[in-house]
Design an enzyme around this catalytic site. Structure first.
Site, short mmCIF file in Angstrom:
data_model
loop_
_atom_site.label_atom_id
_atom_site.label_comp_id
_atom_site.label_asym_id
_atom_site.label_seq_id
_atom_site.Cartn_x
_atom_site.Cartn_y
_atom_site.Cartn_z
N GLY A 12 61.21 -101.68 -22.05
CA GLY A 12 61.59 -102.71 -21.07
C GLY A 12 62.36 -102.19 -19.87
N SER A 13 62.16 -100.90 -19.52
CA SER A 13 62.90 -100.41 -18.35
C SER A 13 62.38 -101.07 -17.07
CB SER A 13 62.84 -98.88 -18.25
OG SER A 13 61.55 -98.42 -17.98
N ASN A 14 61.10 -101.37 -17.00
CA ASN A 14 60.59 -102.12 -15.83
C ASN A 14 61.16 -103.53 -15.80
OD1 ASN A 14 58.43 -100.87 -13.97
ND2 ASN A 14 57.92 -100.06 -15.99
N LYS A 58 51.71 -112.71 -33.16
CA LYS A 58 50.34 -112.80 -32.63
C LYS A 58 49.78 -114.21 -32.73
CE LYS A 58 48.30 -108.22 -32.77
NZ LYS A 58 47.37 -107.32 -33.40
N ASN A 101 49.84 -107.72 -14.11
CA ASN A 101 50.18 -106.63 -15.03
C ASN A 101 50.39 -105.35 -14.23
OD1 ASN A 101 50.30 -105.14 -17.58
ND2 ASN A 101 48.25 -104.38 -17.09
N HIS A 103 49.91 -101.24 -14.56
CA HIS A 103 49.24 -100.22 -15.36
C HIS A 103 49.61 -98.85 -14.80
CE1 HIS A 103 46.17 -98.88 -18.16
NE2 HIS A 103 45.83 -97.99 -17.25
C1 GAR Z 1 55.11 -98.74 -18.12
O1 GAR Z 1 54.89 -97.47 -17.59
C2 GAR Z 1 53.90 -99.64 -17.90
O2 GAR Z 1 53.21 -99.34 -16.73
C3 GAR Z 1 53.08 -99.33 -19.11
O3 GAR Z 1 53.99 -99.21 -20.16
C4 GAR Z 1 55.21 -98.69 -19.65
C5 GAR Z 1 56.33 -99.53 -20.18
O4 GAR Z 1 57.57 -98.94 -19.91
N1 GAR Z 1 52.09 -100.34 -19.36
C6 GAR Z 1 50.90 -100.09 -19.93
O5 GAR Z 1 50.54 -98.99 -20.31
C7 GAR Z 1 49.99 -101.33 -20.04
N2 GAR Z 1 48.65 -100.92 -20.25
P1 GAR Z 1 58.88 -99.83 -19.93
O6 GAR Z 1 58.84 -100.65 -21.23
O7 GAR Z 1 60.02 -98.86 -19.97
O8 GAR Z 1 58.89 -100.70 -18.72
#
Ligand code: GAR
Length: 187
Positions: A12-14, A58, A101, A103
């Protein structure tokens, strides 16, 4: 005030970066963090910003439980930020053009089932790609195939490991994702 709901499955850093970006905004508010994983670090991160959380399994995603929760919140945008389950069509249909989303690759390359997180960066490294990047797109019924909203590439010729690639990608995500969200909500 425009409202956003974040979906995340793990770190969840994003999600945290987005909550921090809009924390003092009077135009955009993060009204919920939804996760399919009660152990996910994103839950702690949400608490830090006093954002309410909703944990589901789910079944709740495929029946109307998550949908009903979202309907109560009435978000202007649903943001998948590291959400690893397939997002169901019945929710997308209720929120047309409102589910996006991020990616961590330049779609259509390195997309599709099984292509997420470190799997992508390992594949990119193995293929000796000179660059990779990020894609922000609308979510439709197929993995990673919705209309592209934004892409940005980054050189990785100096990267020697998948971890170094992941770090570059995260930096790019942190820089771009909140701004793209803000622009979409300002349209
Ligand atoms: C992020 O880099 C995101 O782009 C990717 O997972 C990571 C989550 O990091 N998403 C995917 O691969 C979706 N197909 P985070 O939990 O630290 O934000």
């Amino acid at each position: 005030m425009k409202k956003i709901v974040l979906f995340a499955s793990g770190n969840g850093s994003n999600a945290e970066n987005i909550m921090a970006y809009f924390d003092t905004s009077n135009a955009v508010s993060v009204v919920g963090v939804f996760s399919n994983n009660s152990e996910a670090k994103v839950i702690e991160r949400a608490k830090k910003f006093k954002v309410s959380t909703f944990i589901f399994n789910k079944l709740a995603l495929s029946d109307d439980t998550v949908l009903n929760q979202l309907k109560q919140l009435q978000p202007d945008l649903i943001v998948l930020a590291g959400f690893l389950l397939k997002f169901p069509m019945h929710i997308i249909n209720e929120f047309p053009n409102k589910v996006i989303n991020i990616h961590p690759a330049l779609l259509p390359n390195y997309g599709g089932k099984g292509m997420y997180g470190m799997h992508i960066h390992n594949a990119v490294l193995e293929n000796n790609e000179p660059e990779t990047g990020i894609t922000i797109h609308y979510v439709n019924e197929k993995y990673d195939e919705g209309k592209i909203i934004f892409q940005k590439s980054v050189s990785i010729i100096d990267c020697k490991s998948a971890d170094e690639i992941a770090e570059k990608i995260h930096d790019l995500e942190f820089e771009c994702f909140p701004k793209v969200i803000f622009d979409l909500l300002s349209e």
